[in-house]
Scaffold this motif. Sequence first.
Motif, mmCIF file in Angstrom:
data_model
loop_
_atom_site.group_PDB
_atom_site.id
_atom_site.type_symbol
_atom_site.label_atom_id
_atom_site.label_comp_id
_atom_site.label_asym_id
_atom_site.label_seq_id
_atom_site.Cartn_x
_atom_site.Cartn_y
_atom_site.Cartn_z
ATOM 1 N N PRO A 94 0.898 -1.177 -0.054
ATOM 2 C CA PRO A 94 -0.106 -0.107 -0.206
ATOM 3 C C PRO A 94 0.932 1.354 -0.069
ATOM 4 O O PRO A 94 2.118 1.097 0.374
ATOM 5 C CB PRO A 94 -0.800 -0.326 1.402
ATOM 6 N N TRP A 95 0.323 2.455 -0.362
ATOM 7 C CA TRP A 95 1.087 3.639 -0.291
ATOM 8 C C TRP A 95 1.275 3.858 1.288
ATOM 9 O O TRP A 95 0.267 3.270 2.227
ATOM 10 C CB TRP A 95 0.005 4.986 -0.753
ATOM 11 N N ILE A 96 1.977 4.538 1.758
ATOM 12 C CA ILE A 96 1.904 4.858 3.127
ATOM 13 C C ILE A 96 2.486 6.090 3.451
ATOM 14 O O ILE A 96 2.813 6.811 2.571
ATOM 15 C CB ILE A 96 3.747 4.167 3.513
ATOM 16 N N TRP A 155 9.917 3.736 -0.534
ATOM 17 C CA TRP A 155 10.307 3.401 0.857
ATOM 18 C C TRP A 155 11.148 2.085 0.632
ATOM 19 O O TRP A 155 11.149 1.250 -0.330
ATOM 20 C CB TRP A 155 9.247 3.253 1.776
ATOM 21 N N SER A 156 11.895 1.864 1.574
ATOM 22 C CA SER A 156 12.605 0.704 1.926
ATOM 23 C C SER A 156 12.154 -0.417 2.926
ATOM 24 O O SER A 156 11.382 -0.109 3.869
ATOM 25 C CB SER A 156 13.897 0.915 2.508
ATOM 26 N N GLY A 170 10.073 -7.924 5.228
ATOM 27 C CA GLY A 170 8.962 -7.348 4.384
ATOM 28 C C GLY A 170 8.635 -5.965 5.183
ATOM 29 O O GLY A 170 7.404 -5.370 4.594
ATOM 30 N N ALA A 171 8.907 -5.917 6.286
ATOM 31 C CA ALA A 171 8.113 -4.908 7.105
ATOM 32 C C ALA A 171 8.908 -3.256 6.858
ATOM 33 O O ALA A 171 10.156 -3.181 6.538
ATOM 34 C CB ALA A 171 8.475 -4.935 8.668
ATOM 35 N N PRO A 172 8.121 -2.431 6.558
ATOM 36 C CA PRO A 172 8.772 -1.008 6.388
ATOM 37 C C PRO A 172 9.733 -0.513 7.407
ATOM 38 O O PRO A 172 9.736 -0.594 8.475
ATOM 39 C CB PRO A 172 7.677 0.012 6.431
#
Length: 300
Positions: free
Chosen positions: A187-189, A207-208, A213-215
């Motif tokens: 999703p967009w964050i 983003w990284s 797989g967590a932001p």
Amino acid sequence: MIKDSGDRTEFETGAKRDMHAGKGRMDLLPWYGIMEVSKHCEEGALKYGEHNVDKGIPLHSLLDSAARHLAKYMVGMDDEDHLRAACWNLLWALNQRETHPELDDRFAVKVGEVKKKNYQVLCPNCEATIIKENGQICDGVAFRVDVSGEKLELKCCFCNSSMLVPMKDILDDRFSVKQEKAEKKRPWISVECTNCMECHPVAPEVWSYNADGAPIDHKVVRCLFCKANEEHKYIGDLDGYADPDETLVAVKCGDCNAHFEIPTSNWNSMKECTIHNGEVLARCPRCGKDTFISEVSADE
């Protein structure tokens, strides 16, 4: 570097080329028919705008139009080129099988697997079974993923002929994990600039993420408000993952003018983050530039 399958085709002149089994024969296409369809594309671009159909059209609509034009051609109606129009609709239905498989809304698909899909693939040269009906690759068949990561190159264990098969048609356990990761959409964050404390949304491509797989919590990105390359902190996902049945909002990038679609809930959250004269400050997922994203009507 030139791709090499390891197999060769030798011509009467003595020249050799890499084998092209399964790649299609472009030299056998009906070019007069394709030129006729291109005229339909030209007229459609003038009426609806270029690449309008690339946004995607539900499959039932393309098939309905193709059948109607073919019926009119068969009964002798000549108020327009109905045969050409039927071909155009069928070609785009075929094209969308690769570009927009999610728009396949045929009744048989909706009601479920009434008839289980047969994933069997035969060698185009010797007709030996390469992939079983259940989508599993047969023992002894050599394989490798092509450069795009979307297709698998298979080599027949009997005649050594090569062919390309879409990854989505292969249910082999060795590729299930890779496919799952490739199909997962982020999703967009929402992030906050530690310099001016303003919040704004960023595309997931910007983003990284860590190994799980967590932001990540912090990253230096260009702020859309203070225009400085400052550290931003992660706030949260915009409404989580989109519901596949959710309606989409048509938007366009103010910089590259690319049109794309965003789930309604994500768009509403983005507007709550930051909005200016009906436009959202965000990074375009197409051109990657920080710009204004605005909503457009269906006919724009």
